[in-house]
Design an enzyme around this catalytic site. Structure first.
Site, PDB file in Angstrom:
ATOM      1  N   SER A  87       0.806  -1.220   0.000  1.00 53.71           N
ATOM      2  CA  SER A  87       0.000   0.000   0.000  1.00 53.71           C
ATOM      3  C   SER A  87       0.839   1.270   0.000  1.00 53.71           C
ATOM      4  CB  SER A  87      -0.939   0.016   1.205  1.00 53.71           C
ATOM      5  OG  SER A  87      -1.903  -0.994   1.057  1.00 53.71           O
ATOM      6  N   GLU A 254     -10.025   7.266   2.019  1.00 53.56           N
ATOM      7  CA  GLU A 254      -9.676   5.853   1.874  1.00 53.56           C
ATOM      8  C   GLU A 254     -10.611   4.931   2.657  1.00 53.56           C
ATOM      9  OE1 GLU A 254      -6.378   4.274   3.996  1.00 53.56           O
ATOM     10  OE2 GLU A 254      -6.017   2.669   2.554  1.00 53.56           O
ATOM     11  N   HIS A 302      -4.185  -1.609  -5.012  1.00 57.12           N
ATOM     12  CA  HIS A 302      -3.895  -2.983  -5.451  1.00 57.12           C
ATOM     13  C   HIS A 302      -5.074  -3.840  -5.041  1.00 57.12           C
ATOM     14  CE1 HIS A 302      -3.341  -3.934  -1.248  1.00 57.12           C
ATOM     15  NE2 HIS A 302      -2.575  -2.843  -1.147  1.00 57.12           N
TER      16      HIS A 302
HETATM   17 MG    MG Z   1      -4.413   1.659   3.199  1.00 60.95          MG
HETATM   18 ZN    ZN Z   2      -2.611  -4.963   2.416  1.00 55.99          ZN
END
Ligand code: MG
Ligand code: ZN
Length: 374
Positions: A87, A254, A302
């Protein structure tokens, strides 16, 4: 004499043709340079691959907000050090347009600091906001305001919050400020109003102040453990505040824990967090639709878990094992991340730039071009 008059006539003729051309060229350049986008809202579902996103289509009673986006692209997420990113490198690619090594927070492969889009907006006298359901010092949000060689140095990351000048932040990570006096003091000295217990009602928020909401020691609780509508509420509050400020802004929100559900191979965790993310996406979309000058991008750093929506295998008498294509079993293939491409959704001015297949760093480049920074 004749030659001189011819020369004058030629010059006159040239000026008649050339000057308007110059003017048109100048005008065109001016038009091209004029930023097409005022505000950018980047929404990151950590670990949110296509299957995580797809799950909302089977586990939500109404159409997911993802469906409202007219533009879809795919982002390739590899880091410079590994085919499968973490990340930190994933977020640094998005925040600063640099492929870097796994673990890197706002630094390139050689640990040089790289300017982030959030820092660019701050430098321009514009406004910024950061919201996460993890600690605000966790890899994804950290990569927008901090420059540290390792994601594990949370106290060092926290020290970057005040100098970043970010106007509004909300999430967990209280202890990284309260347990290190300098970090706490610098926020207060810089004039931040910090609340460590709850979000404020919009009516109490003043446009000329800076706000920090640190509502958990580390990560916020899971949605299934009582987080409630924090993500949507914090985002709505930030939008209300940013609107009051009347300056262009950059905001990153996020949904941090989609990733954590993936690592835990816990399908319910993944799906409930993705549904919560989609609720927040809806609120942002409503804002952008009304505003008209806001570009919204939804993507992931991802994919996590090698998650997929498999069919249930049933034992059928006399036939043996058969797949029931009417029964979905969310399935994982890894406890880590995967290298599959992740979706990019876009809405608003400049959204059409986000079609196609491209590297994650291109998302940064496209955003910066659209605000006239590149
Ligand atoms: Mg994160
Ligand atoms: Zn992760």
């Amino acid at each position: 004499m004749k030659f001189v008059s011819m020369l004058i006539r030629a010059l006159l003729l040239m000026s008649v043709i050339v000057f308007p051309l110059l003017f048109v060229t100048a005008f065109k350049t001016e038009e091209r340079k004029k930023p097409a986008v005022k505000n950018i809202i980047l929404l990151i579902g950590d670990g949110m691959g296509l299957s995580q996103m797809s799950s909302t289509y089977f586990y939500k009673n109404e159409e997911p907000n993802f469906s409202r986006f007219p533009v879809v692209g795919l982002s390739q997420t590899s880091a410079s050090s590994h085919k499968i990113t973490d990340s930190a490198a994933g977020a640094t690619a998005l925040s600063a347009g640099k492929k870097t090594y796994n673990g890197a927070i706002g630094v390139d492969q050689d640990t040089n600091h790289v300017e982030t889009i959030l820092e660019y907006f701050q430098k321009q006298g514009k406004s910024t906001a950061l919201i996460a359901t993890s600690s605000i010092t966790h890899a994804t949000p950290a990569s927008f305001y901090a420059h540290v060689d390792s994601r594990n140095k949370a106290f060092e990351i926290a020290a970057f919050m005040t100098p970043s000048g970010v106007d509004f932040f909300a999430g967990g990570g209280r202890k990284f400020f309260t347990q290190k006096e300098e970090n706490w003091k610098s926020l207060i000295k810089a004039g931040y109003t910090v609340d460590t217990t709850a979000l404020w009602p919009a009516s109490r928020i003043e446009s000329n102040r800076k706000y920090g909401f640190l509502l958990a020691d580390d990560g916020m609780p899971r949605i299934t453990e009582g987080r409630g509508s924090f993500l949507k509420d914090a985002t709505t509050l930030a939008l209300n505040y940013l609107e009051k400020k009347e300056t262009p802004f950059f905001m990153m929100v996020e949904g941090s824990q989609i990733d954590w559900g993936g690592h835990a191979n816990d399908a319910q965790y993944v799906i409930t967090e993705t549904l919560d993310f989609d609720e927040m996406v809806g609120a942002v979309f409503d804002f952008a639709e009304k505003d008209g000058n806001t570009l919204v991008i939804v993507t992931a750093d991802h994919e996590t878990g090698g998650f997929t929506l498999s069919s249930e295998v049933k034992e059928v008498p006399f036939k043996g094992q058969q797949s029931d294509y009417n029964s979905i079993v969310p399935t994982f293939s890894t406890g880590g991340h995967s290298a599959t491409m992740v979706p990019v959704l876009a809405f608003g001015p400049g959204a059409e730039k986000f079609t196609g297949i491209y590297q994650n760093t291109e998302i940064y480049t496209k955003m910066m071009e659209l605000v006239g920074a590149l």
